[in-house]
Design an enzyme around this catalytic site. Structure first.
Site, PDB file in Angstrom:
ATOM      1  CE  LYS A  28      -3.172 -63.197 -92.904  1.00 34.10           C
ATOM      2  NZ  LYS A  28      -3.865 -63.610 -91.721  1.00 34.10           N
ATOM      3  N   PRO A 113     -10.299 -54.349 -94.511  1.00 30.82           N
ATOM      4  CG  PRO A 113     -11.776 -55.638 -93.232  1.00 30.82           C
ATOM      5  CD  PRO A 113     -11.172 -55.524 -94.589  1.00 30.82           C
ATOM      6  CB  ALA A 115      -6.602 -53.749 -86.740  1.00 29.16           C
ATOM      7  N   GLY A 116      -7.836 -56.361 -89.085  1.00 30.19           N
ATOM      8  CA  GLY A 116      -8.943 -57.304 -89.170  1.00 30.19           C
ATOM      9  C   GLY A 116      -8.537 -58.770 -89.198  1.00 30.19           C
ATOM     10  CG  LEU A 118      -9.422 -60.043 -93.473  1.00 30.37           C
ATOM     11  CD1 LEU A 118     -10.517 -59.148 -94.055  1.00 30.37           C
ATOM     12  CD2 LEU A 118      -9.648 -61.481 -93.912  1.00 30.37           C
ATOM     13  CB  ALA A 119      -2.499 -59.953 -94.126  1.00 30.01           C
ATOM     14  N   GLY A 120      -4.264 -56.692 -94.178  1.00 23.23           N
ATOM     15  CA  GLY A 120      -4.404 -55.528 -95.059  1.00 23.23           C
ATOM     16  C   GLY A 120      -3.140 -54.685 -95.132  1.00 23.23           C
ATOM     17  CG  ASP A 155       0.661 -62.155 -92.473  1.00 19.31           C
ATOM     18  OD1 ASP A 155       1.081 -63.285 -92.154  1.00 19.31           O
ATOM     19  OD2 ASP A 155      -0.200 -61.537 -91.805  1.00 19.31           O
TER      20      ASP A 155
HETATM   21  O1  C5P Z   1       5.320 -59.723 -88.557  1.00 17.57           O
HETATM   22  P1  C5P Z   1       4.295 -58.744 -88.102  1.00 17.57           P
HETATM   23  O2  C5P Z   1       4.842 -57.355 -87.973  1.00 17.57           O
HETATM   24  O3  C5P Z   1       3.042 -58.783 -88.905  1.00 17.57           O
HETATM   25  O4  C5P Z   1       3.885 -59.214 -86.637  1.00 17.57           O
HETATM   26  C1  C5P Z   1       3.175 -58.378 -85.764  1.00 17.57           C
HETATM   27  C2  C5P Z   1       3.259 -58.931 -84.363  1.00 17.57           C
HETATM   28  O5  C5P Z   1       2.517 -60.154 -84.250  1.00 17.57           O
HETATM   29  C3  C5P Z   1       4.664 -59.316 -83.899  1.00 17.57           C
HETATM   30  O6  C5P Z   1       5.347 -58.200 -83.385  1.00 17.57           O
HETATM   31  C4  C5P Z   1       4.364 -60.344 -82.821  1.00 17.57           C
HETATM   32  O7  C5P Z   1       3.958 -59.731 -81.622  1.00 17.57           O
HETATM   33  C5  C5P Z   1       3.161 -61.062 -83.385  1.00 17.57           C
HETATM   34  N1  C5P Z   1       3.553 -62.262 -84.153  1.00 17.57           N
HETATM   35  C6  C5P Z   1       3.988 -63.372 -83.471  1.00 17.57           C
HETATM   36  N2  C5P Z   1       4.365 -64.491 -84.158  1.00 17.57           N
HETATM   37  C7  C5P Z   1       4.276 -64.524 -85.512  1.00 17.57           C
HETATM   38  C8  C5P Z   1       3.819 -63.412 -86.229  1.00 17.57           C
HETATM   39  C9  C5P Z   1       3.454 -62.282 -85.522  1.00 17.57           C
HETATM   40  O8  C5P Z   1       4.066 -63.368 -82.236  1.00 17.57           O
HETATM   41  N3  C5P Z   1       4.634 -65.633 -86.146  1.00 17.57           N
END
Ligand code: C5P
Length: 317
Positions: A28, A113, A115-116, A118-120, A155
């Site tokens: 994405k 990839p 940590a890019g 792109l929500a891999g 995501d």
């Molecule tokens: O939801 P996910 O695990 O992908 O989020 C990873 C990290 O990104 C969260 O722990 C937070 O630090 C940050 N994040 C955020 N606000 C969001 C989505 C993610 O601060 N809406």
């Protein structure tokens, strides 16, 4: 009233034959990423427009006596394949919800990839939910899968849906954007190394505390209006990402990627999500190919790929 989650009926066939289930899931990008304040739960409130593009991971699920994960492609040898992996967590969450044993042999072919931006990882979790649902014949509704997905990452629900969709809450609440079908052409500049999503959000908070960040984008109304016009120049002018300033602060070299693509004629460019991948809008596929070639020749990224969107979310193939 919930709708049964049967992308193409293959789950029934799988239950009868016990054969492998293969699921394809896209990456994405965010056409608009409006980041609100930090909430007490550690997430930021979002107004985002998700868009699924044609860079895919593939997850194959087979019957097994335990739960195992192997992989090839992007990040092989780097990505932990243990209980911390989102694929394993997704399979376990589904098994617990459906009260079935979490037994499967999972194999991941990665092109998205790590940590890019792109929500891999989230894509792989969505693929695991769809694959294991089919393999185990759990037959969960779309709403139930989306609920499990939301517990795995912001995501993940979008990657079950795909297409173009509005995301609110911390990104987990997704509603499709209804627009006449249009294909958009993208160039995706993949960086040498990833960026940590929490670190980028944290950097944005820091910049905002110092009044050093641009004004927040807020809701996605302009972007949604631009999508309806079906003109790439109009869409390009409406793209925006509140995390871009933070990603650029942590990885200043991204400014060169943006500059090279602009000089190569890209209609617009933004950092994708929390970065460091940058995405550029092209007028058509051939234009995208030329921009990708110039990015590759300039040596400002590990790889420049072309892609199109929107494409469907995680589906049995
Ligand atoms: O939801 P996910 O695990 O992908 O989020 C990873 C990290 O990104 C969260 O722990 C937070 O630090 C940050 N994040 C955020 N606000 C969001 C989505 C993610 O601060 N809406």
């Amino acid at each position: 009233m919930t709708e049964a989650w049967r992308p193409d009926g293959d789950d029934d066939r799988t239950r009868r034959t016990g054969s492998a289930v293969k699921v394809r899931v896209p990456a994405k990008i965010n056409l608009h990423l409006g980041v609100g304040p930090l909430r007490p739960d550690g997430y930021h409130e979002l107004n985002t427009v998700y868009h699924a593009i044609s860079i895919y991971d593939e997850l194959t699920a087979r019957r097994g006596d335990t739960l195992t994960l192997t992989m090839e492609g992007e990040g092989a040898g780097e990505l932990a394949l243990d209980e911390t992996n989102l694929v394993i967590r997704a399979a376990r969450a589904l098994a617990a919800h459906a009260r079935v044993p979490a037994h499967a042999r999972l194999h991941l072919r990665k092109q998205i990839p790590l940590a890019g931006g792109l929500a891999g990882g989230s894509a792989d979790a969505a693929a695991a939910l769809v694959a294991c649902d089919a393999l185990w014949g759990t037959g969960l509704s779309r709403d139930e899968l989306a609920e499990i997905a939301a517990g795995l990452g912001s995501d993940v629900p979008f990657l079950l849906h795909g297409g173009t969709a509005l995301g609110t809450g911390h990104g987990e609440s997704v509603s499709p954007v209804l627009a006449r079908p249009t294909t958009w052409h993208w160039v995706v500049a993949v960086a040498e190394r990833g960026l940590s999503t929490p670190a980028v959000y944290h950097e944005l908070d820091r910049l905002r505390a110092e009044s050093a960040a641009p004004a927040p984008l807020g809701p996605a109304d302009d972007l949604l209006a631009a999508l309806r016009q079906r003109d790439p120049a109009v869409l390009g002018a409406a793209l925006g990402n509140d995390l871009q300033a933070a990603a650029l602060a942590l990885r200043p070299a991204l400014a060169d990627v943006l500059k090279v693509a602009q000089a190569a004629g890209a209609l617009a460019g933004i950092v994708s999500g929390s970065g460091p991948t940058c995405v550029f809008l092209a007028a058509d596929a051939a234009h995208g190919g030329r921009i990708a070639a110039e990015l590759a020749a300039a040596g400002v990224c590990r790889e420049a790929r072309t892609a199109h969107g929107p494409v469907p979310g995680a589906r049995v193939i």
